[in-house]
Design a protein around this motif. Structure first.
Motif, PDB file in Angstrom:
ATOM      1  N   LEU A   7      -7.072  -2.082  -1.648  1.00 40.18           N
ATOM      2  CA  LEU A   7      -6.382  -0.798  -1.520  1.00 40.18           C
ATOM      3  C   LEU A   7      -7.374   0.332  -1.265  1.00 40.18           C
ATOM      4  CD1 LEU A   7      -3.682  -0.881  -4.363  1.00 40.18           C
ATOM      5  CD2 LEU A   7      -3.296  -1.101  -1.897  1.00 40.18           C
ATOM      6  N   ALA A   8      -8.424   0.367  -2.064  1.00 41.25           N
ATOM      7  CA  ALA A   8      -9.420   1.426  -1.904  1.00 41.25           C
ATOM      8  C   ALA A   8     -10.035   1.380  -0.509  1.00 41.25           C
ATOM      9  CB  ALA A   8     -10.494   1.301  -2.984  1.00 41.25           C
TER      10      ALA A   8
ATOM     11  N   THR B 281      -7.369   3.541  -7.805  1.00 45.55           N
ATOM     12  CA  THR B 281      -7.832   2.265  -7.288  1.00 45.55           C
ATOM     13  C   THR B 281      -9.336   2.094  -7.456  1.00 45.55           C
ATOM     14  OG1 THR B 281      -8.032   3.186  -5.060  1.00 45.55           O
ATOM     15  CG2 THR B 281      -5.956   2.094  -5.619  1.00 45.55           C
ATOM     16  N   SER B 282     -10.038   3.167  -7.732  1.00 45.90           N
ATOM     17  CA  SER B 282     -11.489   3.049  -7.926  1.00 45.90           C
ATOM     18  C   SER B 282     -11.964   4.049  -8.975  1.00 45.90           C
ATOM     19  CB  SER B 282     -12.225   3.282  -6.607  1.00 45.90           C
ATOM     20  OG  SER B 282     -11.930   4.548  -6.077  1.00 45.90           O
TER      21      SER B 282
ATOM     22  N   TYR C 225       1.594   7.669  -7.065  1.00 47.16           N
ATOM     23  CA  TYR C 225       0.935   6.359  -7.069  1.00 47.16           C
ATOM     24  C   TYR C 225       1.632   5.499  -6.005  1.00 47.16           C
ATOM     25  CZ  TYR C 225      -0.381   8.140 -11.675  1.00 47.16           C
ATOM     26  OH  TYR C 225      -0.837   8.926 -12.711  1.00 47.16           O
TER      27      TYR C 225
ATOM     28  N   ALA D 280       1.051   2.984  -3.923  1.00 46.91           N
ATOM     29  CA  ALA D 280       0.999   1.528  -3.886  1.00 46.91           C
ATOM     30  C   ALA D 280       1.637   0.951  -5.144  1.00 46.91           C
ATOM     31  CB  ALA D 280      -0.452   1.058  -3.774  1.00 46.91           C
TER      32      ALA D 280
ATOM     33  N   LEU E 140      -7.345  -4.094  -6.008  1.00 49.23           N
ATOM     34  CA  LEU E 140      -7.708  -2.672  -6.044  1.00 49.23           C
ATOM     35  C   LEU E 140      -8.771  -2.361  -4.995  1.00 49.23           C
ATOM     36  CD1 LEU E 140      -7.803  -2.045  -9.900  1.00 49.23           C
ATOM     37  CD2 LEU E 140      -6.013  -1.364  -8.298  1.00 49.23           C
TER      38      LEU E 140
ATOM     39  N   GLU F 210      -9.194  -6.769  -9.547  1.00 48.69           N
ATOM     40  CA  GLU F 210     -10.339  -6.144  -8.888  1.00 48.69           C
ATOM     41  C   GLU F 210     -10.292  -6.361  -7.380  1.00 48.69           C
ATOM     42  OE1 GLU F 210     -13.628  -7.863 -10.945  1.00 48.69           O
ATOM     43  OE2 GLU F 210     -13.476  -6.490 -12.666  1.00 48.69           O
TER      44      GLU F 210
ATOM     45  N   ALA G 193       0.818  -1.207   0.000  1.00 46.34           N
ATOM     46  CA  ALA G 193       0.000   0.000   0.000  1.00 46.34           C
ATOM     47  C   ALA G 193       0.854   1.260   0.000  1.00 46.34           C
ATOM     48  CB  ALA G 193      -0.918   0.006   1.225  1.00 46.34           C
TER      49      ALA G 193
ATOM     50  N   ARG H  85      -5.419   5.604  -2.802  1.00 45.00           N
ATOM     51  CA  ARG H  85      -6.156   6.120  -3.958  1.00 45.00           C
ATOM     52  C   ARG H  85      -5.559   5.748  -5.308  1.00 45.00           C
ATOM     53  NH1 ARG H  85      -7.504  12.332  -2.891  1.00 45.00           N
ATOM     54  NH2 ARG H  85      -8.688  11.939  -4.801  1.00 45.00           N
ATOM     55  N   SER H  86      -4.264   5.351  -5.358  1.00 52.97           N
ATOM     56  CA  SER H  86      -3.661   5.064  -6.654  1.00 52.97           C
ATOM     57  C   SER H  86      -2.541   4.052  -6.504  1.00 52.97           C
ATOM     58  CB  SER H  86      -3.129   6.349  -7.308  1.00 52.97           C
ATOM     59  OG  SER H  86      -2.233   7.015  -6.441  1.00 52.97           O
ATOM     60  N   VAL H  87      -2.230   3.377  -7.624  1.00 51.69           N
ATOM     61  CA  VAL H  87      -1.276   2.275  -7.617  1.00 51.69           C
ATOM     62  C   VAL H  87      -0.476   2.307  -8.905  1.00 51.69           C
ATOM     63  CG1 VAL H  87      -2.967   0.684  -8.640  1.00 51.69           C
ATOM     64  CG2 VAL H  87      -1.061  -0.252  -7.318  1.00 51.69           C
TER      65      VAL H  87
END
Length: 201
Positions: A154-155, A200-201, A125, A127, A151, A148, A71, A160-162
Motif C-alpha cells: 500500500l505504501a 501504512t508506514s 483510511y 484502504a 502495508l 508488513e 487500496a 497512506r492509511s488503512v
C-alpha cells in the motif's frame, strides 16, 4: 514464506475463509455452503485486486493463510457491484424475505449490499483489508509478516492509511491488531464490528 497470490490459490482462499470465519474459528458447522463466506470476504479481492493479495505458503505450494484487500474502498465497492456481484448472483440470488435470520440469509443479504463498506467515519483510511491464517499455522509470525507485506505494498502505491472491521467478540484478533499499531476508530453505528485503522508506514 509469504508470496504473491496465484490464481491456483483460489480454492485455498475459500477454505481458509470458512475455517477461520467464526470469530477466528471453524465456521463450517454454521454454513451448508462452505464457499459463501469466501465469496464475500476473500475471492472478490483476489479477483479485483490480485496485486494486493498475498499468501502464506507452507513450503509445498499450499496457501495456509492470506491477507487481501483494496487500496480504495469506494472504487472497490463500485467494482464489487458492477463486476463481482453479477458473476456470483446466479448462485446467490438476492434475499427477498423481510428480515434475514439464518447465517446463510444474513451473508447473502450482505453480499448484495456492498455499499455497507462505505462507513463515513473510516473515509480517512481509504484502504481496507482482511487477514486469516489457519489455526495450525498461527503463532509463527505469519500474521505479522503478511501485514508488513500488505502495508508495504500500500505504501509503495502511495496509499497512506488503512482500516479493517473485526467482530468485536474476537478478543484474540483485537490483541493482534493492537500489537501491530492499529487504533480504534469511533463509528456511530458499528453493529457487531469494531473498526480499527493505522498509517501504512
Amino acid at each position: 514464506m509469504i508470496r504473491p497470490y496465484r490464481p491456483t490459490d483460489l480454492p485455498a482462499l475459500y477454505d481458509i475463509c470458512i475455517r477461520t470465519g467464526q470469530e477466528g474459528g471453524d465456521a463450517r458447522p454454521f454454513y451448508a455452503d462452505h464457499e459463501l463466506l469466501g465469496t464475500l470476504f476473500a475471492a472478490p479481492y483476489a479477483w479485483l485486486e490480485p496485486e494486493l493479495t498475498f499468501v502464506v505458503d507452507d513450503g509445498h505450494g499450499n496457501a495456509v493463510g492470506y491477507i487481501l484487500g483494496t487500496a480504495d474502498t469506494p472504487t472497490f465497492v463500485k467494482r464489487f457491484r458492477s463486476e463481482w456481484l453479477p458473476a456470483v448472483a446466479g448462485r446467490y440470488p438476492p434475499f427477498l424475505g423481510p428480515v434475514p435470520t439464518t447465517t446463510h440469509e444474513i451473508m447473502v443479504d450482505l453480499l448484495h449490499r456492498p455499499e455497507r463498506m462505505l462507513v463515513p467515519e473510516v473515509a480517512p483510511y481509504p484502504a481496507h483489508l482482511h487477514i486469516d491464517v489457519l489455526p495450525d499455522h498461527q503463532g509463527a509470525g505469519h500474521g505479522r509478516a503478511l501485514m508488513e507485506t500488505f502495508l508495504g505494498a500500500l505504501a509503495g502505491a502511495g496509499v497512506r492509511s488503512v482500516h479493517l472491521g473485526m467482530v468485536t467478540a474476537n478478543v484474540r484478533a483485537r490483541l493482534f491488531y493492537d500489537r501491530l499499531g492499529f487504533h480504534e476508530i469511533a463509528v456511530a453505528d458499528p453493529g457487531p464490528l469494531t473498526y480499527l485503522g493505522r498509517a501504512t508506514s
